[in-house]
Design a protein around this motif. Structure first.
Motif, mmCIF file in Angstrom:
data_model
loop_
_atom_site.group_PDB
_atom_site.id
_atom_site.type_symbol
_atom_site.label_atom_id
_atom_site.label_comp_id
_atom_site.label_asym_id
_atom_site.label_seq_id
_atom_site.Cartn_x
_atom_site.Cartn_y
_atom_site.Cartn_z
ATOM 1 N N PRO A 305 1.234 -0.174 8.052
ATOM 2 C CA PRO A 305 1.013 -0.653 6.679
ATOM 3 C C PRO A 305 1.608 -2.024 6.394
ATOM 4 N N SER A 308 -1.143 -7.264 6.990
ATOM 5 C CA SER A 308 -1.906 -7.597 5.792
ATOM 6 C C SER A 308 -3.206 -6.797 5.763
ATOM 7 N N ALA A 309 -3.666 -6.477 4.545
ATOM 8 C CA ALA A 309 -4.908 -5.708 4.401
ATOM 9 C C ALA A 309 -6.079 -6.452 5.025
ATOM 10 N N ARG A 349 7.769 3.935 2.345
ATOM 11 C CA ARG A 349 8.493 2.681 2.470
ATOM 12 C C ARG A 349 9.920 2.892 2.956
ATOM 13 N N ASP A 369 1.553 5.432 -2.330
ATOM 14 C CA ASP A 369 1.415 3.983 -2.461
ATOM 15 C C ASP A 369 1.500 3.282 -1.116
ATOM 16 N N TYR A 370 2.386 3.776 -0.266
ATOM 17 C CA TYR A 370 2.565 3.139 1.044
ATOM 18 C C TYR A 370 1.337 3.355 1.918
ATOM 19 N N ARG A 373 -1.966 1.268 1.495
ATOM 20 C CA ARG A 373 -2.113 -0.071 2.065
ATOM 21 C C ARG A 373 -3.155 -0.088 3.184
#
Length: 526
Positions: A305, A308-309, A349, A369-370, A373
């Motif tokens: 994660p 970068s996306a 995270r 949330d993590y 990604r």
């Protein structure tokens, strides 16, 4: 008079023919040197390197206008390897060597100001292209052993420009270089060093047997990277065709030293700060990225994660097609990129997840949330998602496992041999022999499950846990599990184990088992 010599321009790993033409015009009393034909800055600077190299061997440029044309003129020319063909054409135009001496030769090489010929990248594909044109290749001495791998092609590998001139004049003979050695990448870490984690080792073996993409999820120190680094030891060596394909990519990248090749499969592990161009290739002067350097091997992305996306999503296309297309305004450059993706990540995270000692106080939101990604389409291309629990003190106190890399590799090789024999006997496309690449007729003929397995797969699809891609990848995975089991057909237990690994959301195993799996068939069953 126009003097000519052939060279190449690189389009990905393919070498395209370029004709270098040099003409001396007029008698102006001054020397001018112009290079035309869409040269980039490195090619435009060739005139200064050629001028300096001539001065270094005691030759002066004639006091005339020198025009060097690189044809076809509408194709972009990049790289310093144009120095040598421009110099040779100029030598022929000046009468230093006979013009017909260059007939039947292509040339690549960079010139130093003392007349030495420096190494360049792409010598192997240049030699292959020269052979296809019925030409020999003149290249730097240091690149000669690499070029010799091209097979039935004449190679001249001079150390300096003066040595090449003497060869063409008959006062010195340059011997054809021998192909470089085939080296081993060294000892591979053994699976015996990994304490516990039997379920994760099983998934690693399945991934190696079928060439499947794999994701390890677990807290720091649980052995995710250790297991990924031991995957190359389970894989068979490169076949001759794969060795040539992989070496062509590495040659263009300038990573082959002294012509030494290796049959070990590539294992690339870029840092998570790598950009999209670093992963997929490109840049001002297009070069292969990490995904192409992992062609026919493994691309390991640790801390998934944290990439970068944009960089991660750029891998979605090559995971399906096996190639990367770098699009530019005036060209599309293709690089082969058929790699096996292995990734590792923490569950959240803080790294510890939402259960057990030291659990994250923000669970489950921190985990969600993590994990978000990573896009859903990328998760869908991962065949095996394995949760790796923490290693306990009891695990560390255990003696070394009875089985290590050698035993697991033997099972992997036997499973791969079954796949190759099956496809060969049926007269199907050998490119689909590996289960992870199979489709169409191969899947229909060899991966159709029995009635109980099909019912279980239908149940998973109806529960919304499988996309169309997920359905196909589950069948491929089940076929690999059946191969490791020595089974001719795909049975219900093979489908069940494959479904356990097919998750698009980390941590969703309990819900999946409850909704899809029959009673008593959870992850613990395997």
């Amino acid at each position: 008079m126009v003097a000519r010599v052939v060279t190449v321009a690189f389009d990905g790993v393919d070498a395209r023919r370029v004709d270098v033409e040099v003409q001396l015009v007029g008698g102006t009393g001054q020397t001018s040197f112009t290079i035309v034909g869409l040269p980039d800055k490195a090619v435009a600077e060739s005139r200064e390197r050629v001028h300096g190299a001539f001065a270094g061997i005691g030759l002066a440029l004639p006091p005339r206008r020198i025009i060097a044309n690189l044809a076809p003129a509408d194709q972009r020319k990049e790289g310093s390897h144009f120095d040598l063909p421009i110099a040779l054409s100029l030598l022929a135009a000046m009468g230093v060597i006979a013009p017909d001496a260059l007939d039947g030769w292509a040339a690549v090489g960079e010139l130093g100001l003392d007349g030495q010929i420096a190494a360049v990248g792409g010598t192997l594909p240049a030699a292959v292209a020269a052979a296809s044109m019925g030409l020999g290749l003149i290249c730097p001495e240091i690149n000669g052993p690499e070029a010799a791998w091209a097979g039935d092609v004449s190679i001249l590998a001079p150390r300096s420009l003066i040595g090449l001139i003497n060869h063409f004049k008959g006062t010195q003979v340059l011997r054809a270089p021998e192909p470089g050695p085939i080296r081993s990448g060294g000892a591979v870490p053994d699976l015996r060093e990994v304490k516990g984690q039997e379920s994760a080792k099983r998934a690693l073996e399945i991934a190696a047997a079928g060439g499947h993409n794999l994701l390890f999820v677990g807290p720091p120190g649980s052995g995710k990277s250790m297991m990924a680094q031991r995957l190359p030891g389970l894989l068979p060596p490169l076949t001759p065709q794969e060795l040539l394909e992989t070496s062509m990519v590495w040659s263009v990248a300038g990573l082959i030293e002294r012509g030494a090749l290796t049959r070990d499969r590539p294992f690339r592990s870029p840092h998570h700060s790598a950009s999209m161009a670093a992963l997929t290739g490109g840049g001002t002067r297009a070069k292969p990225g990490e995904a192409s350097l992992a062609h026919n091997g493994v691309l390991f992305l640790d801390e998934l994660p944290e990439y970068s996306a944009q960089a991660l999503d750029s891998l979605r296309q090559p995971l399906e097609t096996g190639e990367i297309v770098v699009a530019r305004a005036n060209a599309h450059i293709r690089y082969p990129a058929r790699f096996q993706l292995v990734a590792a990540m923490n569950p959240c995270r803080c790294g510890l997840g939402g259960a057990g000692r030291g659990a994250c106080g923000k669970a489950p939101r921190c985990q969600r949330d993590y994990q978000n990604r990573i896009s859903g389409p990328l998760f869908d291309r991962i065949d095996l998602t394995v949760e790796v629990p923490p290693v306990t003190a009891a695990d560390m106190a255990l003696p070394p496992p009875s089985e290590g890399t050698a035993e697991a590799a033997a099972r992997v090789h036997a499973a791969r041999a079954m796949q190759e024999d099956r496809v060969r006997a049926a007269g199907l496309d050998p490119a689909q022999a590996l289960n992870a690449r199979s489709g169409g007729d191969v899947l229909d003929r060899f991966a159709t499950p029995d009635s109980a397995g099909r019912a279980l797969l239908m149940r998973a699809g109806e529960a919304g846990g499988l996309t169309a891609r997920g359905w196909t990848r589950t069948l491929r995975l089940a076929r690999t599990i059946a191969d490791l089991d020595g089974s001719e057909g795909v049975l219900r237990r093979h489908i069940a184990e494959a479904l356990i690994y097919r998750r698009t959301t980390v941590g969703a195993q309990a819900d999946f088992d409850r909704q899809v799996m029959p009673s008593g068939l959870g992850a613990a069953a395997f």
